[in-house]
Motif scaffolding. Structure first.
Motif, PDB file in Angstrom:
ATOM      1  N   LYS A  82       0.830  -1.194   0.000  1.00 39.18           N
ATOM      2  CA  LYS A  82       0.000   0.000   0.000  1.00 39.18           C
ATOM      3  C   LYS A  82       0.866   1.244   0.000  1.00 39.18           C
ATOM      4  O   LYS A  82       1.934   1.271   0.597  1.00 39.18           O
ATOM      5  N   GLU A  83       0.369   2.282  -0.679  1.00 39.70           N
ATOM      6  CA  GLU A  83       1.089   3.548  -0.765  1.00 39.70           C
ATOM      7  C   GLU A  83       2.523   3.353  -1.283  1.00 39.70           C
ATOM      8  O   GLU A  83       3.465   3.944  -0.765  1.00 39.70           O
ATOM      9  N   ALA A  84       2.657   2.503  -2.316  1.00 42.14           N
ATOM     10  CA  ALA A  84       3.959   2.380  -2.969  1.00 42.14           C
ATOM     11  C   ALA A  84       4.387   3.743  -3.500  1.00 42.14           C
ATOM     12  O   ALA A  84       5.563   4.114  -3.451  1.00 42.14           O
ATOM     13  N   LEU A  85       3.423   4.489  -4.031  1.00 41.08           N
ATOM     14  CA  LEU A  85       3.518   5.912  -4.334  1.00 41.08           C
ATOM     15  C   LEU A  85       2.244   6.545  -3.787  1.00 41.08           C
ATOM     16  O   LEU A  85       1.330   5.844  -3.364  1.00 41.08           O
ATOM     17  N   ALA A  86       2.168   7.850  -3.797  1.00 41.42           N
ATOM     18  CA  ALA A  86       1.000   8.523  -3.248  1.00 41.42           C
ATOM     19  C   ALA A  86      -0.270   8.058  -3.957  1.00 41.42           C
ATOM     20  O   ALA A  86      -0.422   8.255  -5.175  1.00 41.42           O
ATOM     21  N   GLY A  87      -1.174   7.418  -3.220  1.00 41.77           N
ATOM     22  CA  GLY A  87      -2.432   6.956  -3.775  1.00 41.77           C
ATOM     23  C   GLY A  87      -2.340   5.676  -4.584  1.00 41.77           C
ATOM     24  O   GLY A  87      -3.343   5.247  -5.155  1.00 41.77           O
ATOM     25  N   VAL A  88      -1.164   5.043  -4.639  1.00 42.74           N
ATOM     26  CA  VAL A  88      -0.954   3.863  -5.485  1.00 42.74           C
ATOM     27  C   VAL A  88      -0.721   2.619  -4.629  1.00 42.74           C
ATOM     28  O   VAL A  88       0.090   2.641  -3.704  1.00 42.74           O
ATOM     29  N   THR A  89      -1.440   1.545  -4.943  1.00 44.05           N
ATOM     30  CA  THR A  89      -1.215   0.232  -4.344  1.00 44.05           C
ATOM     31  C   THR A  89      -0.674  -0.694  -5.425  1.00 44.05           C
ATOM     32  O   THR A  89      -1.245  -0.800  -6.514  1.00 44.05           O
ATOM     33  N   ALA A  90       0.433  -1.349  -5.138  1.00 44.02           N
ATOM     34  CA  ALA A  90       1.066  -2.250  -6.098  1.00 44.02           C
ATOM     35  C   ALA A  90       1.054  -3.670  -5.563  1.00 44.02           C
ATOM     36  O   ALA A  90       1.196  -3.895  -4.356  1.00 44.02           O
ATOM     37  N   ALA A  91       0.872  -4.645  -6.455  1.00 47.43           N
ATOM     38  CA  ALA A  91       0.852  -6.051  -6.058  1.00 47.43           C
ATOM     39  C   ALA A  91       1.526  -6.902  -7.129  1.00 47.43           C
ATOM     40  O   ALA A  91       1.299  -6.700  -8.321  1.00 47.43           O
ATOM     41  N   VAL A  92       2.347  -7.836  -6.676  1.00 50.72           N
ATOM     42  CA  VAL A  92       2.997  -8.796  -7.566  1.00 50.72           C
ATOM     43  C   VAL A  92       2.540 -10.182  -7.139  1.00 50.72           C
ATOM     44  O   VAL A  92       2.579 -10.515  -5.952  1.00 50.72           O
ATOM     45  N   SER A  93       2.105 -11.001  -8.107  1.00 48.28           N
ATOM     46  CA  SER A  93       1.633 -12.346  -7.785  1.00 48.28           C
ATOM     47  C   SER A  93       2.199 -13.340  -8.789  1.00 48.28           C
ATOM     48  O   SER A  93       2.506 -12.997  -9.933  1.00 48.28           O
ATOM     49  N   PHE A  94       2.323 -14.583  -8.337  1.00 45.91           N
ATOM     50  CA  PHE A  94       2.786 -15.655  -9.213  1.00 45.91           C
ATOM     51  C   PHE A  94       2.376 -16.995  -8.622  1.00 45.91           C
ATOM     52  O   PHE A  94       2.138 -17.114  -7.419  1.00 45.91           O
TER      53      PHE A  94
END
Length: 272
Positions: A82-94
């Protein structure tokens, strides 16, 4: 407050008509997060087949790691920040052992916009993008999917939704413009709600509909009913027999096929 993401347009009606209906035998156990670590297990019996999985969740500040192992020894891992950048959520899956299953998801929330994107981590990835603009009451959005391997669009849909505390209306142009879906949700009173969905397909001029209702019998018991255009009638009863632990019984009858056996399902969800 950000507008609804595009996948949630029409969600209130869809949840009333489909959520918790299950005609299998299902058991789930969820242990609360303690010191950042949580555990859940699910078992599902369908006919003579059994499926199960165990999921572990680790929360470290703004980062959440989910690892799931199923009965076929497949391992699914997802890392969300969460908050990887302002307002940005990032997810990596495999998934393992599928080495081509890697995927990167990005979500951006703005007071008047919601943007989600997904791209496969392969040489010829599948790219998906959806966005919505508006307010918490009025939302306009769309989605597109593109397969770089075949250089073709896998989907392109658009929709609009009006949401108020006591009702919700949604109109979606779906299936690459081949169908239009209209849904309506209405809270009749604090205990009762109704919903309806109608789908028209342009290719064969076929119409289908589903209507349903939900009713809170008492603070621990709820009842849902559903009727579809094909004559199928379904009913669901749910009881919270202890805090956050639910027993759900579902049944479905096909009134047009009287020789077909009725479907029954039982789901038990435990949260100690």
């Amino acid at each position: 407050m950000s507008p609804l993401p595009f996948p949630e347009i029409g969600k209130r009606a869809k949840d009333l008509l489909t959520k918790d209906y299950s005609f299998d035998q299902k058991f789930s156990l969820s242990l609360p997060v303690s010191n950042g670590l949580g555990l859940s297990a699910t078992g599902l019996q369908r006919d003579q087949l059994f499926f199960g999985d165990i999921t572990t969740q680790l929360v470290l500040g703004n980062t959440t790691v989910d690892v799931k192992v199923d009965t076929y020894s497949n391992i699914t891992t997802k890392v969300t920040m969460k908050e990887a950048l302002a307002g940005v959520t990032a997810a990596v899956s495999f998934n393992l052992p599928d080495h081509k299953s890697g995927k990167l998801d990005l979500k951006y929330l703005h007071p008047h916009a919601s943007v989600n994107s997904s791209i496969g981590l392969t040489p010829s990835p599948l790219f998906e993008f959806n966005a919505s603009i508006g307010t918490k009451d009025l939302v306009l959005g769309g989605e597109v999917g593109f397969d770089t391997a075949s250089a073709s669009f896998t989907k392109y849909n658009a929709g609009i939704s009006l949401n108020k505390p006591d009702f919700s209306i949604a109109l979606i142009l779906a299936d690459k413009g081949e169908a239009v879906k209209a849904s309506y949700y209405h809270t009749v009173n604090p205990s009762t709600a109704v919903a309806a969905e109608m789908i028209h397909r342009f290719s064969n001029y076929e119409n289908s509909f589903t209507i349903g209702s939900s009713h809170v019998v008492d603070p621990l018991t709820s009842l849902k009913t559903r009727l579809s255009h094909n004559g199928k009638v379904a009913v669901l009863g749910q009881r919270e027999w202890r805090p956050k632990s639910l027993v759900t019984v579902s049944a479905e009858l096909d009134t047009k096929e009287t020789k077909t056996a009725s479907k029954f399902g039982l789901a038990i969800a435990l949260k100690p």
